[in-house]
Structure formats: C-alpha cells, structure tokens
Design a protein around this motif. Structure first.
Motif, short mmCIF file in Angstrom:
data_model
loop_
_atom_site.label_atom_id
_atom_site.label_comp_id
_atom_site.label_asym_id
_atom_site.label_seq_id
_atom_site.Cartn_x
_atom_site.Cartn_y
_atom_site.Cartn_z
N ALA A 179 0.77 -1.16 0.13
CA ALA A 179 -0.07 -0.08 0.00
C ALA A 179 0.74 1.21 0.30
O ALA A 179 1.83 1.31 0.46
CB ALA A 179 -0.90 0.20 0.90
N ASN A 180 0.23 2.22 -0.81
CA ASN A 180 0.86 3.78 -0.59
C ASN A 180 2.24 3.78 -1.11
O ASN A 180 2.90 4.68 -0.86
CB ASN A 180 0.76 4.24 0.70
N SER A 181 2.50 2.73 -2.21
CA SER A 181 3.90 2.87 -2.72
C SER A 181 3.89 3.59 -4.15
O SER A 181 2.76 3.49 -4.56
CB SER A 181 4.57 1.56 -2.92
N THR A 182 5.23 4.05 -4.60
CA THR A 182 5.07 4.85 -5.80
C THR A 182 6.22 3.80 -6.66
O THR A 182 7.16 3.99 -6.33
CB THR A 182 5.45 6.27 -5.44
N VAL A 183 5.89 3.60 -7.84
CA VAL A 183 6.84 2.92 -8.83
C VAL A 183 7.11 4.01 -10.06
O VAL A 183 6.21 4.36 -10.50
CB VAL A 183 6.26 1.62 -9.17
N VAL A 184 8.20 4.35 -10.32
CA VAL A 184 8.54 5.46 -11.29
C VAL A 184 9.07 4.80 -12.54
O VAL A 184 9.66 3.80 -12.55
CB VAL A 184 9.28 6.69 -10.56
N ALA A 185 9.27 5.70 -13.55
CA ALA A 185 9.98 5.30 -14.72
C ALA A 185 11.35 4.54 -14.69
O ALA A 185 12.06 5.13 -13.86
CB ALA A 185 10.08 6.63 -15.51
N GLY A 186 11.37 3.43 -15.26
CA GLY A 186 12.61 2.72 -15.43
C GLY A 186 12.64 1.78 -14.31
O GLY A 186 13.73 0.95 -14.24
N ALA A 187 11.75 1.66 -13.41
CA ALA A 187 11.80 0.48 -12.24
C ALA A 187 11.64 -0.71 -13.07
O ALA A 187 10.78 -1.06 -13.88
CB ALA A 187 10.86 0.89 -11.24
N SER A 188 12.41 -1.82 -12.38
CA SER A 188 12.32 -3.30 -12.91
C SER A 188 12.40 -3.94 -11.54
O SER A 188 13.39 -4.27 -10.89
CB SER A 188 13.63 -3.48 -13.78
N ILE A 189 11.23 -4.71 -11.24
CA ILE A 189 11.20 -5.21 -10.04
C ILE A 189 11.14 -6.84 -10.46
O ILE A 189 10.26 -7.47 -11.15
CB ILE A 189 9.89 -4.93 -9.48
N GLY A 190 12.04 -7.68 -9.67
CA GLY A 190 12.22 -9.27 -10.05
C GLY A 190 11.00 -9.81 -9.62
O GLY A 190 9.91 -9.34 -9.25
N SER A 191 11.14 -11.05 -9.74
CA SER A 191 10.01 -12.09 -9.41
C SER A 191 9.99 -12.37 -7.89
O SER A 191 11.19 -12.42 -7.33
CB SER A 191 10.33 -13.43 -10.15
N GLY A 192 9.14 -12.60 -7.20
CA GLY A 192 8.76 -12.83 -5.92
C GLY A 192 9.31 -11.90 -4.91
O GLY A 192 9.82 -12.08 -3.87
N VAL A 193 9.00 -10.45 -5.25
CA VAL A 193 9.71 -9.48 -4.57
C VAL A 193 8.47 -8.65 -3.84
O VAL A 193 7.38 -8.67 -4.20
CB VAL A 193 10.39 -8.47 -5.35
N VAL A 194 8.74 -8.52 -2.68
CA VAL A 194 7.89 -7.34 -1.55
C VAL A 194 8.23 -6.25 -1.77
O VAL A 194 9.66 -6.01 -1.23
CB VAL A 194 7.59 -8.36 -0.42
N ILE A 195 7.72 -5.29 -2.06
CA ILE A 195 7.92 -3.67 -1.86
C ILE A 195 7.00 -3.18 -0.68
O ILE A 195 5.73 -3.38 -0.97
CB ILE A 195 7.65 -2.92 -3.04
N GLY A 196 7.58 -3.05 0.49
CA GLY A 196 6.93 -2.58 1.64
C GLY A 196 6.22 -1.24 1.43
O GLY A 196 6.35 -0.50 0.59
N ALA A 197 5.27 -1.27 2.30
CA ALA A 197 4.22 0.12 2.35
C ALA A 197 5.00 1.30 2.30
O ALA A 197 6.01 1.36 3.06
CB ALA A 197 3.22 -0.13 3.40
N ASN A 198 4.61 2.14 1.64
CA ASN A 198 4.92 3.77 1.59
C ASN A 198 6.40 3.78 1.10
O ASN A 198 7.18 4.53 1.46
CB ASN A 198 5.02 4.11 3.10
N SER A 199 6.77 2.97 0.12
CA SER A 199 8.09 3.02 -0.58
C SER A 199 8.07 3.67 -1.98
O SER A 199 6.95 3.82 -2.57
CB SER A 199 8.36 1.22 -1.06
N PHE A 200 9.03 4.28 -2.29
CA PHE A 200 9.42 4.76 -3.51
C PHE A 200 10.34 3.87 -4.30
O PHE A 200 11.38 3.75 -3.88
CB PHE A 200 10.20 6.36 -3.19
N VAL A 201 9.85 3.46 -5.53
CA VAL A 201 10.61 2.40 -6.31
C VAL A 201 11.21 3.16 -7.51
O VAL A 201 10.42 3.45 -8.35
CB VAL A 201 9.72 1.44 -6.63
N LYS A 202 12.46 2.93 -7.56
CA LYS A 202 13.40 3.43 -8.74
C LYS A 202 14.40 2.46 -8.88
O LYS A 202 15.21 2.44 -8.09
CB LYS A 202 13.60 4.96 -8.66
N GLY A 203 14.80 1.90 -10.15
CA GLY A 203 15.83 1.13 -10.17
C GLY A 203 15.65 -0.31 -10.49
O GLY A 203 14.26 -0.44 -10.73
N ASN A 204 16.64 -1.12 -10.18
CA ASN A 204 16.58 -2.81 -10.28
C ASN A 204 16.29 -3.19 -9.07
O ASN A 204 17.18 -2.98 -8.23
CB ASN A 204 17.39 -3.16 -11.04
N PHE A 205 15.48 -4.20 -9.29
CA PHE A 205 15.37 -4.82 -7.70
C PHE A 205 15.49 -6.36 -7.90
O PHE A 205 14.68 -6.98 -8.80
CB PHE A 205 14.04 -4.58 -6.98
#
Length: 168
Positions: free
Chosen positions: A125-151
């Motif tokens: 919840a309440n996360s922001t994923v921006v241009a260019g983000a690449s999130i792999g398989s089986g990943v959890v992005i925690g609440a209130n996160s800002f996501v940019k880059g490779n994970f």
C-alpha cells in the motif's frame, strides 16, 4: 487519436462500473473490460472500483493480477505486470518523470521509461513506482515505498526512516 480513444474508453469503464461492489466476479469483469483495450491482458485480471488507468494501450498484464482500491496507473511508456502480481491500496505506477528547467520542475521536459514488475511480486500500500523501475520475481515492496531502479528476485525492500538514539 488512438490514445484519446483509450483514455475515453478507460473513463467509460470506470464510470460504468464504479458503483458495483469489489467482489471477485465483479472485479474480474472490470479487468476483462479494461483488457479489451490493452495489448495484452491475462486471465483473472481483477480491478477494484476506484482504480484509475491512463495509457491503457501501454499497460500489459499477465494472468491472476490484482489492482487494489485507489491504485493509479499512468502508462506513458509500457507498464508490464507479469503473472500473479498484486498492487496494494493507493499505490501509483507512473512511467514518466519530470525534469528540472531553469530551477523549476513545472516546465521541465518529461522523461519516460518502461516499468516491469515480475512474477508473483507484491507492491504494498501507498507505494510509488516510477519510470525505469524493474522489479524481479517474488519481490515484496514494503508499504509507503518509492521505487526507482532494479530490484533482485525473491527479495524484500522497505523504506526505513532512521531515528537517533533517545528520540521518541
């Protein structure tokens, strides 16, 4: 012209179905309706009532994906959700960013890049994923996160606010 048509179609689907409750069969029907305007939409795509999708033609979704209430997708470039992806309450996926010009972001040139979210991942919840983000398989992005880059695959990422010792 095509983009304007899909903006209108997305608005039509949202307006037509917003009053129906968020039950799995209705959310699946909403997903199917949105899927008619998408380049790729897998089976069992479930969309909550107050989700906003802009750039429907650039939104690619695999099987068994779920968009929770309040999600906003702004697909200026491709936004791809692999199979079994969950996007949590009030999260934002936006494949464009502002740049700075003459000390201000107001009139800076827009930059865009695709977003990819891998198989079985969960953007909480309440996360922001921006241009260019690449999130792999089986990943959890925690609440209130800002996501940019490779994970990396099979990882948990959270935003932490550091506290000094003695602060309450």
């Amino acid at each position: 012209m095509k983009h304007k048509f899909f903006l209108l179609y997305s608005w039509f689907v949202r307006t037509l179905l917003f009053f129906l409750p968020d039950q799995p069969s209705i959310m699946k029907f909403r997903g199917w309706m949105y899927g008619l305007g998408m380049n790729r939409c897998g089976s069992n795509f479930q969309v909550s009532a107050n989700v906003v999708i802009k750039g429907l033609e650039n939104f690619l979704v695999g099987d068994d994906c779920y968009l929770a209430p309040g999600v906003v997708v702004n697909a200026i470039q491709y936004v791809e959700l692999d199979c079994q992806v969950m996007i949590g309450f009030n999260s934002v996926l936006v494949s464009g960013n502002h740049s700075k010009s003459n000390g201000s972001y107001r009139f800076g040139k827009s930059r865009s890049a695709p977003i990819y979210i891998g198989f079985g991942s969960w953007v909480a919840a309440n996360s922001t994923v921006v241009a260019g983000a690449s999130i792999g398989s089986g990943v959890v992005i925690g609440a209130n996160s800002f996501v940019k880059g490779n994970f990396s695959d099979d990882s948990v990422y959270v935003s932490l606010i550091p506290k000094k010792l003695g602060d309450s």
